[in-house]
Every structure is written in C-alpha cells, then in structure tokens.
Write a protein that holds these residues in place. Structure first.
Motif, PDB file in Angstrom:
ATOM      1  N   PHE A   1      12.861  -5.842  11.996  1.00  0.00           N
ATOM      2  CA  PHE A   1      13.354  -5.238  13.246  1.00  0.00           C
ATOM      3  C   PHE A   1      14.502  -4.265  12.973  1.00  0.00           C
ATOM      4  O   PHE A   1      14.573  -3.191  13.569  1.00  0.00           O
ATOM      5  CB  PHE A   1      13.787  -6.319  14.247  1.00  0.00           C
TER       6      PHE A   1
ATOM      7  N   VAL B   1      13.172  -0.979  11.626  1.00  0.00           N
ATOM      8  CA  VAL B   1      12.639  -0.117  12.691  1.00  0.00           C
ATOM      9  C   VAL B   1      13.784   0.667  13.344  1.00  0.00           C
ATOM     10  O   VAL B   1      13.677   1.883  13.554  1.00  0.00           O
ATOM     11  CB  VAL B   1      11.899  -0.948  13.756  1.00  0.00           C
TER      12      VAL B   1
ATOM     13  N   ALA C   1      14.301   4.679  13.269  1.00  0.00           N
ATOM     14  CA  ALA C   1      14.385   5.452  14.517  1.00  0.00           C
ATOM     15  C   ALA C   1      15.582   6.390  14.480  1.00  0.00           C
ATOM     16  O   ALA C   1      15.489   7.554  14.877  1.00  0.00           O
ATOM     17  CB  ALA C   1      14.475   4.504  15.715  1.00  0.00           C
TER      18      ALA C   1
ATOM     19  N   VAL D   1      16.492   4.303  20.918  1.00  0.00           N
ATOM     20  CA  VAL D   1      15.258   3.593  20.566  1.00  0.00           C
ATOM     21  C   VAL D   1      15.582   2.361  19.713  1.00  0.00           C
ATOM     22  O   VAL D   1      15.037   1.273  19.925  1.00  0.00           O
ATOM     23  CB  VAL D   1      14.262   4.522  19.831  1.00  0.00           C
TER      24      VAL D   1
ATOM     25  N   MET E   1      16.830  -0.287  21.981  1.00  0.00           N
ATOM     26  CA  MET E   1      15.765  -0.857  22.804  1.00  0.00           C
ATOM     27  C   MET E   1      14.974  -1.901  22.014  1.00  0.00           C
ATOM     28  O   MET E   1      14.685  -2.990  22.515  1.00  0.00           O
ATOM     29  CB  MET E   1      14.832   0.248  23.297  1.00  0.00           C
ATOM     30  N   ALA E   2      14.602  -1.537  20.785  1.00  0.00           N
ATOM     31  CA  ALA E   2      13.824  -2.475  19.956  1.00  0.00           C
ATOM     32  C   ALA E   2      14.629  -3.742  19.715  1.00  0.00           C
ATOM     33  O   ALA E   2      14.113  -4.860  19.842  1.00  0.00           O
ATOM     34  CB  ALA E   2      13.436  -1.818  18.633  1.00  0.00           C
TER      35      ALA E   2
ATOM     36  N   ILE F   1      15.020  -6.234  22.767  1.00  0.00           N
ATOM     37  CA  ILE F   1      13.916  -7.164  23.041  1.00  0.00           C
ATOM     38  C   ILE F   1      14.116  -8.471  22.272  1.00  0.00           C
ATOM     39  O   ILE F   1      13.816  -9.553  22.783  1.00  0.00           O
ATOM     40  CB  ILE F   1      12.554  -6.544  22.675  1.00  0.00           C
TER      41      ILE F   1
ATOM     42  N   LEU G   1      15.163  -1.457  29.924  1.00  0.00           N
ATOM     43  CA  LEU G   1      15.286  -1.149  28.498  1.00  0.00           C
ATOM     44  C   LEU G   1      15.839   0.254  28.279  1.00  0.00           C
ATOM     45  O   LEU G   1      16.676   0.486  27.413  1.00  0.00           O
ATOM     46  CB  LEU G   1      13.929  -1.244  27.814  1.00  0.00           C
TER      47      LEU G   1
ATOM     48  N   PHE H   1       7.774  -3.900  24.356  1.00  0.00           N
ATOM     49  CA  PHE H   1       7.487  -3.377  23.016  1.00  0.00           C
ATOM     50  C   PHE H   1       6.738  -2.047  23.088  1.00  0.00           C
ATOM     51  O   PHE H   1       7.022  -1.122  22.324  1.00  0.00           O
ATOM     52  CB  PHE H   1       6.689  -4.395  22.190  1.00  0.00           C
TER      53      PHE H   1
ATOM     54  N   VAL I   1       9.160   0.760  23.917  1.00  0.00           N
ATOM     55  CA  VAL I   1       9.915   1.208  22.745  1.00  0.00           C
ATOM     56  C   VAL I   1       9.093   2.220  21.946  1.00  0.00           C
ATOM     57  O   VAL I   1       9.591   3.273  21.542  1.00  0.00           O
ATOM     58  CB  VAL I   1      10.300   0.009  21.849  1.00  0.00           C
TER      59      VAL I   1
ATOM     60  N   GLN J   1       8.892   5.531  23.820  1.00  0.00           N
ATOM     61  CA  GLN J   1      10.163   6.247  23.765  1.00  0.00           C
ATOM     62  C   GLN J   1      10.396   6.842  22.378  1.00  0.00           C
ATOM     63  O   GLN J   1      10.967   7.931  22.254  1.00  0.00           O
ATOM     64  CB  GLN J   1      11.322   5.324  24.160  1.00  0.00           C
TER      65      GLN J   1
ATOM     66  N   VAL K   1       7.552   5.280  13.800  1.00  0.00           N
ATOM     67  CA  VAL K   1       8.486   4.261  14.286  1.00  0.00           C
ATOM     68  C   VAL K   1       7.795   3.363  15.320  1.00  0.00           C
ATOM     69  O   VAL K   1       7.934   2.144  15.299  1.00  0.00           O
ATOM     70  CB  VAL K   1       9.756   4.906  14.887  1.00  0.00           C
TER      71      VAL K   1
ATOM     72  N   MET L   1       5.632   0.958  13.481  1.00  0.00           N
ATOM     73  CA  MET L   1       6.418  -0.070  12.796  1.00  0.00           C
ATOM     74  C   MET L   1       6.838  -1.168  13.769  1.00  0.00           C
ATOM     75  O   MET L   1       6.722  -2.352  13.466  1.00  0.00           O
ATOM     76  CB  MET L   1       7.654   0.563  12.151  1.00  0.00           C
ATOM     77  N   ALA L   2       7.349  -0.752  14.923  1.00  0.00           N
ATOM     78  CA  ALA L   2       7.788  -1.747  15.914  1.00  0.00           C
ATOM     79  C   ALA L   2       6.612  -2.612  16.348  1.00  0.00           C
ATOM     80  O   ALA L   2       6.717  -3.836  16.411  1.00  0.00           O
ATOM     81  CB  ALA L   2       8.417  -1.052  17.119  1.00  0.00           C
TER      82      ALA L   2
ATOM     83  N   ILE M   1       5.305  -5.293  13.742  1.00  0.00           N
ATOM     84  CA  ILE M   1       6.026  -6.573  13.653  1.00  0.00           C
ATOM     85  C   ILE M   1       5.419  -7.587  14.617  1.00  0.00           C
ATOM     86  O   ILE M   1       5.317  -8.772  14.303  1.00  0.00           O
ATOM     87  CB  ILE M   1       7.526  -6.387  13.960  1.00  0.00           C
TER      88      ILE M   1
ATOM     89  N   LEU N   1       6.600  -1.989   5.895  1.00  0.00           N
ATOM     90  CA  LEU N   1       6.625  -1.425   7.257  1.00  0.00           C
ATOM     91  C   LEU N   1       6.591   0.101   7.216  1.00  0.00           C
ATOM     92  O   LEU N   1       5.894   0.738   8.003  1.00  0.00           O
ATOM     93  CB  LEU N   1       7.888  -1.866   7.981  1.00  0.00           C
TER      94      LEU N   1
END
Lengths: 377, 377
Positions: free
Chosen positions: A191, A194, A198, A223, A226-227, A230, A266, B191, B194, B197, B223, B226-227, B230, B266
């Motif tokens: 995480f 990521v 970004a 971004v 935001m990730a 979560i 978000l 998710f 994200v 965005q 990106v 990648m998010a 996960i 990733l």
C-alpha cells in the motif's frame, strides 16, 4: 524546562529548537544539525518522574492537544490528552515531538540544508523509525529529561514506543502501544508503494524539487492519501457510514463525478491532506515504516529486542483494524512474555478499523488511565 | 454458426462482428452500432443445447483459452477451459465476448464513433453490468443461440452471470458464479475511485483525449492497477510469497528504488498492465462495477431479482478473498433460496485471495465439472 513552560499562558507553546546532534542514522549518515518542533503541556515535577512522551503517526504532528496552526483544527488526541483526561497536564509533563522527516518544523526534506541553503528535497537522508527515536532522545537530553514515565503511541507512534523501549530500556519506565505492530507486512509495504508511485508519477513532483515551484505534486499526494485512507477504515465501518448511498441526489449521474458519498468523502480526504502535508515527507516517512522490523537486528527473534527489559507494557488493538491487525499485537505480547516483561494486552471491539484509536474510545481511555495510575502516574 | 467454426483450424478464431443494435443502456442512451470481438471454441450441437457463455472480469478479455494477441500469453482460464477440462470444446460450444466498454475489439471508449470519425473517448456512454449483458444477448441472437446451457464467470464475470439469470431467466439454464457479489460495497467503490483518480490526475490523460497522442496516461493507469492488484491478493498470500524479502540484494539501499520484492512485483504489475489495457476502458468498466447492485431495481430485495427463476445456480467463494468475501456469496445464495431457486454453494480454502479463481484450483474444477455434468453437460 519547568520555568519555561506555560509562562505566556498558551497551551502547547509551539516550541522550536535546533541542536547540534548529530543523529547517527541507520544508513550510516551522521545527520546534523537537527531541528525540532514540539509541544509541551504541564510541568516537569521535582524528581522529573512525570514525563510522558507521545509519539505521533505517519501524517500526525506535535499538536496532540493544541490547535493545528494550518488547519485550525483541535489537537489530534484531545480525547486522551487534556484536563481531566488520562494524560493530564495537571499531573503529567507531556511532550510531543514532530518526527524527523516530517514537515511541521522538525528536520525533513522541506527543511533547508545548511550546506546548500536550499531545501534538502531528495537529498534528505533516508531514515528509519529508530532514527526518529534517536533524534527524540537528543531533544530529551537537551530538555533534561533522562527518564520517561511513559511513551505512548498509536500506529507509527506505537512503533516508536516499542523502539524506545528496545533502544533505551533504562529510559522508559512504561510504554503504551496502540493499534500497532513490530514490523511492516508485505501488504503494508504494498500500500505504501502505491502511494509513493502515485506521488512520483506526478510530473509536478519534479524529482522532489518542487519547493518554490508553482506546480506542486498535489494530485499524486491526494491519490496516495486516498489509497492509504481506505486502509485506515474497516469494510464494516465504510458500509455503516456510507454503504452505497448516493451523493446529494437520488439517481446515478452516469458520469464520472463523485456519485457515491464514499467517493466524495475520499476525494475530500485527498484534497484536504495536501493542504497540510509535504509530498516528500510522505515518501520518507512511509519508507521508514516499511523498513521497520524490530526483530530484524535480533536474528528475527522479536523477544531479543526486549531482553532484560524492565519496562511495563500495555498493548491495545482493535478487532476491525486490518492495517495492523490484532495478531500483530499478539506477536509483540508473546515476544514480551518470552523476554520476561510485564505486558498487558486488550483487543477492543470497534467498527472503525485502524482509525479507532483517534476516535471516541472510552474503553481505551479507561485502559490507559488504569495502566498509568498503576504505575503511579 | 457451426459451419463457420474451426474451419481454418485456429483455436478461438478472433471473431469480429458489427451489429445494428441498438443496445438500450441503463442511462437511457440507445447505443448503436455495436462492435463485438469474441472467441468461440467447439461446435454448437444439433438442438443447440450445449452453448456455454464465459464472462470475463474487469481487465479480462475474450481470449479465455486462446493466445492473447498483444501479450502472447496463453488464455486466462486454460485451467478450466480446454480439451479434457470441465469446459471442453469437444462437448461444449464455448463463447467468450469482450465486454462492452472494454478495449479488445468490442465497442468501448477507444472505438471510433461513426458520427465523428474520432474515438469516442469520454463521449462513450457510461454503461452498467446489465448493459454488457444486454449487448451480449444481441450477439447471441445474431449467432442463433437462444438458450445458454450455462453462463460462467468469476469476479465481474460472476456479476454478469447473475445479471444474465436475472434479466433473461428463460435463456439461462444454469449459472456458475465464482468469487463474486451481487453488489459493490463501499470499500469496493473506494478502491475503484482511487484508481480512477490516479488515471484522471495523470496530465497525459488529457481529459480522455489521449488517443493518437505521444503522451499516454501510463503512469496513472499503472498506479490504478497497483492499488487494485493488492485487493486481488490476500495478506496471507503476500506474506507467503514475498514477506519482507529484499530484492536481489542482502541489505536495504536507504533509497527509493524497489528494495522489497513486493514493491518490484507491484511495479511490474503496473507496467505490464498498461501494455495491454486502455485507461478510459478502466474508467468505464470500474464505473459499471460500482453501479452494480442487483437488488437496487427490486426495492433492495435481492430475492426479487430472481423471482420465478428456473435457472440452476452454483456459487463458489474463496476464504481468503477480501474483495468479494464469502459473506457476499452467502447473501446471493440466501436470496436464491428465498426465490426458490436451486443453488449450491461452496467456500474453498486458498491462500491466494480473490485471484484464486484464476489459479490452479482442482477443487473448483471438480465442482464445476460435477455441476455441468449434473445438468447433462
């Protein structure tokens, strides 16, 4: 220290100091000089036995119980720290220090490199959680605080509390570790990666040299936030709070605006974050967290990180926290038990995930209050 | 159809067709004409009773059992589909259609708008899972396939299978729904938001008008991938596969290169994805998934989406799937039971999270094989 505290009647005091250091970093770099920004609340007593260090999380700051100068919001842990609260300036001398690498006044990538007169940017050395703690120890030396009655931290603050107890066992009488872990997992690292990607994918990041530029890496940082955000909330909490509720309207727009409340929420989290945080600091502090594995230097045996400790420990986890789940706290408690340390542990029930420690948590407050009082605090 | 199939000896055949349509979209748009890219394997039998539709996931495609033309990789579900497999071209007429909105030949944002001669880009209409299914029905009409012996799908493919059974109960004899859900949760939406965005924050996205441009929104799309990636893996699986292992070296670099194997993995996932997928398609398909809530049109009562159904259902979930956890499959099964449908359900154990359905899963294969054979297939 006591005579300097509270004289002007302000709560917190927005203290700053620059010390020669150096901080010996895990990377081998001798970092100096070191700037510190910190808040203090309450007076150190005569035998200097009432000092409580509060360690903040990734995007936290020293304003644990005082108004944030940029956002104007109240301190981030006023539920725990304040008059009549478990951590009380009437009884305790409370210190909260902006961590090394951050952006609220302590040395970080946005600070000026005295060698060049320019911001360090990506020339700032990569740091670790242990480096943050070693820097804090230098400030406490300066303040004449030899021994901490307690170190308290949630999330990354908990990592610092554990590291304090491991690196400076004679300086830490007790430690309270909340919603935390002794190592970053592969998923935690993923995480963070990521988020870093970004930021670095944002052309406005400019290799980190955006200070003084009109173009700031706000989009990438938003971004990233935001990730991460979560992961601070539970699936259950998100469902309770937002579910599939639409935003300010009854029907879907069949477009790409924020249709659902959770999207709008978000986006707001991302946008408001960039107002108060530095993108390079986000890179450095997430890196420090990813590097964190307290057992690593001890052949992978976590108990050895605490061998011979006389620190009393209190650990708290939340059942819906999937960032640092209960199993990670249990691992720490097992290691502490193996090291012969006094360790209490409670898993609390909450729908709010990792963020629970920052929210109204009366049970957590009772546990912390009881633990501190049992230690004569 | 049978006479056109397999004549050149190629497996799959890379079929294309353009139909007048229109597809009546949930947004109210009448979309026409509609391009379809699809693969077929095996022959339709005399009474047209052996047709199996396989529905692909978000970033999947029609190449379920044939080589992907861009990556050169084998089909994405050759473990399930092929000679001697549960879905077997020797016995079944297998169809897999690139979904509406995607980028492998069916109409999507990268397709040319006949009205302008330019790619639709963000003028492509926002679509839903039901729209995808209605488009597929038009193609099946064209192919003379009135009734599907089975619709099979995992993840977003499972959403389509459920929607097929709900919208066209008389056309679907049985449905197999794997690692899926009947609605997108707040966390699922979060998710995806994200990811969107990240794409839209990439200046190379250019408001979606990057087709023909040198600058492509690769960084943002990577990106986003990648998010999302996960969420396809479990914490346990990531720990088993990578843990905190360093990348090709023994010590940390104290820098921002991919130090940990999980970071490198990733980054590779992100970079390889942009080679084969269109950023605007990613926006549109994630939006369709977020809009997905099969109960919505039925006053929130999922059972009503299946009232009077005679379709047989088989649902499979994986215990480590946190994207569409078992509880979501159970909700569907309860609704099917309430609707009086024949529904079997199994939760399988796997360390691989959501991705498990695409990996070696002998138990899943046995379940699907048994279910198909029980239906005379």
């Amino acid at each position: 220290m006591a005579q300097n505290m509270g004289e002007d009647g302000r709560f917190g005091l927005d203290r700053r100091t620059k010390l020669l250091g150096p901080v010996r970093l895990d990377s081998g770099v001798q970092f100096a000089p070191v700037e510190f920004a910190y808040e203090t609340y309450g007076e150190l007593n005569g035998d200097k036995s009432n000092a409580i260090l509060i360690c903040h999380a990734l995007t936290g700051d020293q304003y644990v119980a005082s108004t944030h100068p940029r956002t104007g919001k109240p301190g981030w842990w006023t539920r725990l720290v304040g008059e009549g609260k478990p951590v009380d300036p009437a009884r305790h001398c409370i210190i909260c220090i902006n961590v090394l690498g951050s952006c609220m006044g302590s040395s970080g990538p946005a600070s000026f490199d005295p060698g060049t007169g320019e911001p360090y940017a990506m020339d700032f050395p990569v740091i670790t959680i242990a480096d943050m703690v070693r820097a804090q120890a230098i400030l406490l030396d300066h303040l004449g605080i030899e021994r901490l009655a307690c170190v308290i931290g949630g999330s990354m603050g908990g990592m610092q509390a554990l590291t304090w107890a491991s690196l400076f066992p004679d300086r830490v009488q007790s430690a309270i570790v909340i919603a935390s872990t002794a190592r970053h997992s592969a998923q935690n690292i993923a995480f963070h990666e990521v988020g870093r990607q970004a930021i670095m994918a944002d052309p406005n990041w400019q290799g980190g040299n955006y200070y003084g530029s009109v173009d700031q890496p706000d989009a990438g940082l938003a971004v990233a936030r935001m990730a991460a955000h979560i992961t601070y909330l539970s699936e259950e909490g998100l469902t309770q709070k937002f579910g599939r509720q639409l935003q300010d309207r009854d029907t879907k727009t069949f477009g790409f605006d924020a249709d659902f409340q959770v999207e709008s929420y978000l986006r707001h989290q991302g946008l408001s974050f960039v107002e108060r945080f530095d993108a390079n600091s986000y890179l450095y502090i997430t890196r420090a967290m990813d590097y964190y594995d307290l057992a690593e230097e001890h052949g992978g045996v976590l108990a050895k990180a605490f061998s011979g400790t006389r620190t009393r420990f209190c650990l708290v986890s939340f059942d819906s926290d999937w960032l640092y789940p209960t199993i990670e706290s249990k691992r720490v408690v097992q290691a502490l038990n193996a090291a012969g340390a006094a360790a209490s542990f409670v898993e609390l029930s909450s729908p709010f995930g990792h963020d629970a420690f920052l929210l109204e948590a009366p049970e957590m407050n009772r546990i912390i209050d009881g633990f501190l009082k049992a230690g004569g605090l």
